[in-house]
Write an enzyme that holds these catalytic residues in place. Structure first.
Site, PDB file in Angstrom:
ATOM      1  N   LYS A  39      -2.117  -1.502  -3.771  1.00  0.00           N
ATOM      2  CA  LYS A  39      -2.954  -0.306  -3.784  1.00  0.00           C
ATOM      3  C   LYS A  39      -2.056   0.910  -3.908  1.00  0.00           C
ATOM      4  CE  LYS A  39      -6.368   2.213  -0.996  1.00  0.00           C
ATOM      5  NZ  LYS A  39      -7.055   2.320   0.299  1.00  0.00           N
TER       6      LYS A  39
ATOM      7  N   LYS B 265       0.856  -1.187   0.000  1.00  0.00           N
ATOM      8  CA  LYS B 265       0.000   0.000   0.000  1.00  0.00           C
ATOM      9  C   LYS B 265       0.889   1.233   0.000  1.00  0.00           C
ATOM     10  CE  LYS B 265      -3.647   2.335   2.638  1.00  0.00           C
ATOM     11  NZ  LYS B 265      -4.488   2.280   3.865  1.00  0.00           N
TER      12      LYS B 265
END
Length: 321
Positions: free
Chosen positions: A246, A193
């Site tokens: 992400k 992330k």
């Protein structure tokens, strides 16, 4: 001379030779749930996305069920007066998300229900863990994330998804789930992330913007590739059942590298709020056709190696497949 144009002659031929196909089973639809009754409020920051009270969310899920999408990701959105420094509502028994999970499981047991596990939407400072001054405390945060995951699992969540980017969070949650007799609950790690500029619409929707500083001290630097694979490996070693990259559209290279390095584990990719709204804005400005462009982008994410596509387009796109 090799001839390639016969493979592109018309739509029927192109469909026959297409290598990547989207289907409803690829998608995860995110939802934001709030306290109250009769609330269905479209978000200014995320066009076509709403805050739902539990009763209204159940109505919305009836529409989603017709598309064949069978996975949802749930975020709790808390009023500011109920937030505190420790994010206590995140792991309180029978809290907002726990009640929503139980209601959804009663009404729609066919859905795979994923819950976000992070303190940012529940703390009065908006950071993903406990703080000491300007610092986010890693070790002290882990037990609270574990308690939050157990609360969701006991309510009926199929998968918990720790997104706080605290070192060791998956191991702490896996141990807590086992101790609570919830070992069957799976973990989706927000493994790679990045600290992205594409999260702003989400932070307004989730009311989770940090009150000071930013999250670059614990989310990954977008200039780096080499840290992604060790981050993913660590989550797998700690007990993650699924891993995630992400953002998605702007990180296709990371998705492809994770897929190649870890072919045995399911891989999710989060098409973030900013990626979604950039496309919305471009379509509104007449720069592209929204649905065909969304289909192209989401196909590219799957082509790069993602098994699950978490996107605010899930319901809309599957209605066009």
């Amino acid at each position: 001379m090799q001839r390639f144009r016969p493979y592109r002659l018309n739509q029927t031929v192109r469909d026959k030779y297409a290598e990547v196909h989207l289907s409803a089973g690829d998608f995860v639809q995110p939802y934001f749930v709030v306290d109250g009754v009769g609330i269905r409020q479209e978000l200014k920051s995320l066009a076509g996305v709403w805050h739902f009270s539990i009763d209204e969310l159940l109505k919305e899920l009836a529409r989603l069920a017709k598309t064949g999408v069978d996975k949802i990701l749930l975020f709790g959105v808390l009023d500011s007066e109920r937030k505190d420094a420790r994010g206590s509502q995140a792991y309180a028994p029978n809290n907002l998300v726990a009640r929503a999970v139980a209601a959804i499981k009663r009404a729609y047991p066919q859905f795979t229900l994923i819950t976000d596990v992070c303190l940012c939407g529940y703390t009065d400072h908006g950071h993903c863990g406990l703080t000491d001054g300007q610092n986010v405390l890693n070790a002290e945060t882990l037990p609270l994330l574990a308690d939050m995951a157990v609360t969701h699992a006991r309510a009926g969540a199929d998968i918990v998804a720790p997104s706080a980017m605290q070192d060791g969070q998956v191991a702490a949650i896996r141990a807590a789930l086992s101790a609570a007799d919830c070992a069957q609950t799976k973990i989706l790690g927000y493994s790679a992330k990045y600290a992205s500029n594409l999260y702003s619409p989400f932070r307004e929707a989730a009311q989770s913007a940090p009150a000071f500083g930013d999250r670059r001290a614990y989310q990954m630097d977008y200039r780096n590739i080499s840290q992604a694979l060790p981050e993913v490996a660590a989550d797998i070693e700690e007990g993650a059942d699924i891993v995630m990259v992400k953002p998605a559209h702007t990180y296709l290279d990371i998705i492809q590298r994770v897929r190649t390095q870890f072919p045995q584990i399911p891989l999710a990719a989060y098409h973030t709020s900013g990626e979604y709204m950039l496309l919305k804005a471009a379509a509104q400005a007449g720069l592209c056709a929204e649905i065909p462009t969304a289909l192209e982008i989401l196909t590219a994410i799957k082509r790069a190696g993602a098994d699950w596509l978490i996107t605010y387009y899930a319901q809309t796109i599957t209605e066009h497949l």
